[in-house]
Design a protein around this motif. Structure first.
Motif, PDB file in Angstrom:
ATOM      1  N   CYS A 163      -5.878  -2.527   2.833  1.00 58.16           N
ATOM      2  CA  CYS A 163      -6.261  -3.291   1.640  1.00 58.16           C
ATOM      3  C   CYS A 163      -6.062  -4.778   1.954  1.00 58.16           C
ATOM      4  N   HIS A 193     -10.706   6.064  -3.227  1.00 57.67           N
ATOM      5  CA  HIS A 193     -10.826   7.514  -3.343  1.00 57.67           C
ATOM      6  C   HIS A 193     -11.806   8.006  -2.287  1.00 57.67           C
ATOM      7  N   GLN A 248       0.829  -1.199   0.000  1.00 56.62           N
ATOM      8  CA  GLN A 248       0.000   0.000   0.000  1.00 56.62           C
ATOM      9  C   GLN A 248       0.870   1.257   0.000  1.00 56.62           C
ATOM     10  N   GLN A 285      -4.057  -3.779  -9.432  1.00 54.42           N
ATOM     11  CA  GLN A 285      -4.007  -2.544  -8.678  1.00 54.42           C
ATOM     12  C   GLN A 285      -5.413  -2.149  -8.243  1.00 54.42           C
ATOM     13  N   SER A 286      -5.490  -1.525  -7.071  1.00 58.93           N
ATOM     14  CA  SER A 286      -6.752  -1.000  -6.575  1.00 58.93           C
ATOM     15  C   SER A 286      -6.487   0.364  -5.965  1.00 58.93           C
ATOM     16  N   SER A 287      -7.515   1.181  -5.965  1.00 58.56           N
ATOM     17  CA  SER A 287      -7.404   2.481  -5.311  1.00 58.56           C
ATOM     18  C   SER A 287      -8.661   2.734  -4.495  1.00 58.56           C
ATOM     19  N   TRP A 306     -11.417  -3.215   1.093  1.00 56.76           N
ATOM     20  CA  TRP A 306     -10.824  -2.095   1.815  1.00 56.76           C
ATOM     21  C   TRP A 306     -11.487  -2.042   3.188  1.00 56.76           C
ATOM     22  N   GLN A 347      -3.531   3.922  -2.636  1.00 54.43           N
ATOM     23  CA  GLN A 347      -3.197   2.901  -3.621  1.00 54.43           C
ATOM     24  C   GLN A 347      -2.915   1.548  -2.968  1.00 54.43           C
ATOM     25  N   CYS A 348      -3.221   0.487  -3.737  1.00 53.66           N
ATOM     26  CA  CYS A 348      -2.945  -0.877  -3.293  1.00 53.66           C
ATOM     27  C   CYS A 348      -2.509  -1.698  -4.489  1.00 53.66           C
ATOM     28  N   THR A 392      -6.595   9.922  -2.667  1.00 52.66           N
ATOM     29  CA  THR A 392      -6.622   8.583  -3.245  1.00 52.66           C
ATOM     30  C   THR A 392      -5.518   7.735  -2.642  1.00 52.66           C
TER      31      THR A 392
END
Lengths: 114, 112
Positions: free
Chosen positions: A90, A76, A6, A72-74, A35, A22-23, A20
């Motif tokens: 995450c 927001h 992360q 990838q994941s985010s 999440w 990130q993961c 935002t």
């Protein structure tokens, strides 16, 4: 090796601003991604869950995205509030076992200032 | 909030003492878990249970033991506490075949 990374490690923003988180993950075979929000001194609480076929999921001011191709994941956060100050974790699950093995990131510590 | 409870919330104890961390849930979940979490670090699974009379060790080696005599209760015991056991311990539960885990508030343990 299955891992969840992360970024950033910590983040400070002003109240009302967006941010935002990130993961990135290497977990395979992939089952789902969650999440969690963990307030100081409390246990984690699930915010969103996404499976392979989903690329966005919203929960109020929280919107998570998933790109299963790039792994990838985010997350927001819109119009941040003081109560958003917490650690955001995450968590990726594999589907290679009955237990549904979970892989945890170290979290992003978010601080919202007035 | 999830109906899962942990006691005590905070515990300060001397080296060599035996301690039991309590965890109870009223959701009827079959699966229960114990995690260890140090500040700024990821959660590590130390024990889990599929149901009554089922207990398994997790990924992180731990000197603790667990029992599952009743569905709603999953206590964790340290026979002889050491300073290296100082950490936060989180209990969680989930429905069978589902993976969303509901966490308790945690127990912060300090061993002097």
């Amino acid at each position: 090796k299955n891992q969840v990374e992360q970024s950033p490690q910590s983040l400070i923003i002003l109240e009302g601003k967006n941010c935002t988180l990130q993961c990135n993950y290497t977990v395979s075979p992939f089952s789902n991604l969650r999440w969690y929000k963990q307030d100081t001194g409390r246990g984690p609480v699930s915010l969103t869950i996404m499976t392979f076929s989903e690329n966005t999921k919203s929960n109020g001011r929280y919107t998570a995205t998933l790109d299963a191709d790039t792994k990838q994941s985010s997350l927001h956060i819109t119009a941040s509030q003081l109560s958003d100050s917490a650690s955001y974790i995450c968590v990726v699950s594999d589907r290679g076992s009955t237990l549904g093995r979970l892989y945890f990131g170290r979290g992003t510590q978010l601080t919202v200032w007035p | 909030e999830a109906d899962i409870y942990q006691t005590p919330r905070y515990l300060v104890i001397g080296t060599g003492k035996k301690i039991t961390l309590e965890c109870s849930q009223t959701m009827g979940h079959d699966k229960m878990y114990w995690y260890q979490q140090d500040p700024g670090m990821e959660l590590h699974l130390i024990h889990y249970s599929y149901g009554v009379n089922s207990t398994e060790k997790g990924d992180l080696s731990s000197e603790s033991t667990v029992s599952r005599i009743r569905t709603e209760h999953f206590p964790l015991t340290l026979e002889s506490a050491r300073p290296s056991h100082t950490s936060q311990y989180l209990c969680a539960s989930s429905e069978r075949q589902r993976e969303t885990q509901y966490f308790g508030p945690g127990t912060r343990l300090l061993v002097l």
